[in-house]
Design an enzyme around this catalytic site. Structure first.
Site, PDB file in Angstrom:
ATOM      1  N   MET A 103      41.435  39.184  39.796  1.00 10.27           N
ATOM      2  CA  MET A 103      42.608  40.044  39.647  1.00 10.27           C
ATOM      3  C   MET A 103      42.661  41.068  40.773  1.00 10.27           C
ATOM      4  SD  MET A 103      43.030  42.664  36.428  1.00 10.27           S
ATOM      5  CE  MET A 103      42.457  44.279  36.910  1.00 10.27           C
ATOM      6  N   SER A 161      35.196  37.073  39.140  1.00 10.61           N
ATOM      7  CA  SER A 161      35.809  37.801  38.033  1.00 10.61           C
ATOM      8  C   SER A 161      36.662  36.860  37.177  1.00 10.61           C
ATOM      9  CB  SER A 161      36.596  38.977  38.622  1.00 10.61           C
ATOM     10  OG  SER A 161      36.846  39.939  37.650  1.00 10.61           O
ATOM     11  N   GLN A 162      37.937  37.163  36.944  1.00 13.94           N
ATOM     12  CA  GLN A 162      38.694  36.277  36.051  1.00 13.94           C
ATOM     13  C   GLN A 162      38.794  34.861  36.612  1.00 13.94           C
ATOM     14  OE1 GLN A 162      42.628  38.038  35.520  1.00 13.94           O
ATOM     15  NE2 GLN A 162      43.440  37.187  37.401  1.00 13.94           N
ATOM     16  N   ASP A 194      28.295  47.258  36.419  1.00 17.30           N
ATOM     17  CA  ASP A 194      29.728  46.946  36.415  1.00 17.30           C
ATOM     18  C   ASP A 194      30.505  48.049  35.700  1.00 17.30           C
ATOM     19  OD1 ASP A 194      32.283  45.703  36.158  1.00 17.30           O
ATOM     20  OD2 ASP A 194      31.287  43.767  36.418  1.00 17.30           O
ATOM     21  N   HIS A 204      30.950  45.900  39.986  1.00 18.56           N
ATOM     22  CA  HIS A 204      31.679  44.634  39.920  1.00 18.56           C
ATOM     23  C   HIS A 204      31.832  43.941  41.280  1.00 18.56           C
ATOM     24  CE1 HIS A 204      34.027  41.804  37.686  1.00 18.56           C
ATOM     25  NE2 HIS A 204      35.120  41.998  38.390  1.00 18.56           N
TER      26      HIS A 204
END
Ligand SMILES: *[C@@H]1O[C@H](CO)[C@@H](O)[C@H](O)[C@H]1NC(C)=O
Ligand SMILES: *[C@@H]1O[C@H](CO)[C@@H](O)[C@H](O)[C@H]1NC(C)=O
Length: 295
Positions: free
Chosen positions: A27, A101-102, A221, A277
């Site tokens: 994202m 990530s996503q 994170d 992250h």
């Protein structure tokens, strides 16, 4: 004689084309510009000479690619990527995949839903993926963009309204531990790929065809909540304080996704690194991921 065999095998190894790598960005990110995944692609190409790296652009331009990370339904994204990869002749002997990530849970969705239509996917590397969803987006980190604030507000307000599920990517993996039933019923993406509503055997078989599922957790994170989701952990049902590990979850105990078998056969790998992250040193990546799983 055996000496010659060794030499022959070495030559074969040197001449063999390296396994291609597919990247799926997260994202607020895009496939190809320099300060985004573009430089990571160059890094891989330098470390593995001759490797074909496909960094997925979802949409027909950088702007669309960025926007689709928020607004194009993951089910559609996966269908689109499934066709794209099935028709790429450079991937026909199989490939490795890295999700950011996503992008990591979307790659897992791709493997489960479409793996039988694709060449063998060898290792799936999940960098900070949210495999049990998120409950909270504490801050947007480097993603100082209006979209991110909008997303946070919508999620807190109405994640499970069907129109939000249909129009906001992050809502499809929003996981409210205070209301597991609503999550299981309404989550249009994550609850489905986690076999929460019913058990889809194709998902289990396809996932188990991977050689390795490597799950990387970022110990500091500050974007993903809770960060244990990066290892399939989450809040124990009914509250949002006490965490449980994958092994304590129904997903594992009821073996809804075949993860137990994968763990027993050494296919699940849990790694962690101290950073925030998606922050990791290149030499860590080379030693812990590139050398064991990508070459
Ligand atoms: C790219 O553009 C073509 C032609 O306009 C369109 O059919 C296609 O859906 C677009 N791809 C994506 C992923 O938006
Ligand atoms: C299970 O997943 C496969 C692959 O995505 C799909 O074709 C099939 O319709 C699903 N089965 C059920 C019962 O939903």
């Amino acid at each position: 004689m055996s000496k010659w065999l060794v030499i022959l095998f070495s030559i074969k190894y040197i001449l063999a084309d390296p396994t291609p790598i597919v990247l799926w960005h997260g994202m607020g990110d895009t496939c190809c510009v320099d300060f985004s995944l573009g430089s990571f692609k160059i890094f891989l190409e330098k470390e593995i000479p001759g490797v074909y790296v496909l960094s997925l652009q979802i949409g027909n331009s950088t702007i669309e690619d960025f926007e689709n990370g928020y607004f194009m339904h993951p089910n559609k994204q996966i269908q689109h990527v499934c066709k794209l990869l099935a028709n790429d002749p450079k991937l026909s002997d199989g490939f490795n995949a890295i999700g950011f990530s996503q992008g990591a849970q979307f790659l897992r969705g791709l493997v489960q839903r479409c793996g039988h239509k694709l060449p063998a996917i060898k290792s799936l590397i999940s960098l900070g993926g949210q495999h049990q969803g998120v409950y909270g987006l504490p801050h947007c980190g480097a993603l100082q963009h209006a979209s991110c604030d909008y997303v946070r507000k919508m999620l807190n307000y109405a994640a499970y309204y069907s129109w939000v599920q249909e129009s906001l990517v992050q809502a499809t993996y929003w996981h409210d531990p205070l209301d597991e039933d609503v999550y299981k019923k309404q989550s249009q993406f994550l609850a489905d790929i986690n076999n929460e509503r019913e058990i889809n055997k194709t998902y289990i078989e396809n996932l188990n065809r991977l050689n390795k599922l490597v799950l990387v957790k970022f110990e500091s994170d500050s974007i993903v909540q809770p960060r244990e989701t990066e290892w399939f952990g989450f809040y124990a049902p009914g509250q949002a304080k006490v965490l449980q590990s994958l092994e304590q979850s129904d997903l594992y105990v009821q073996d809804r996704l075949g993860l137990k078998k994968m763990e027993e056969s050494g296919k699940l790998v849990f790694l962690s690194t101290p950073g925030d992250h998606l922050q990791f040193p290149q030499d860590w990546f080379v030693e812990k991921i590139l050398q064991p799983y990508l070459v």
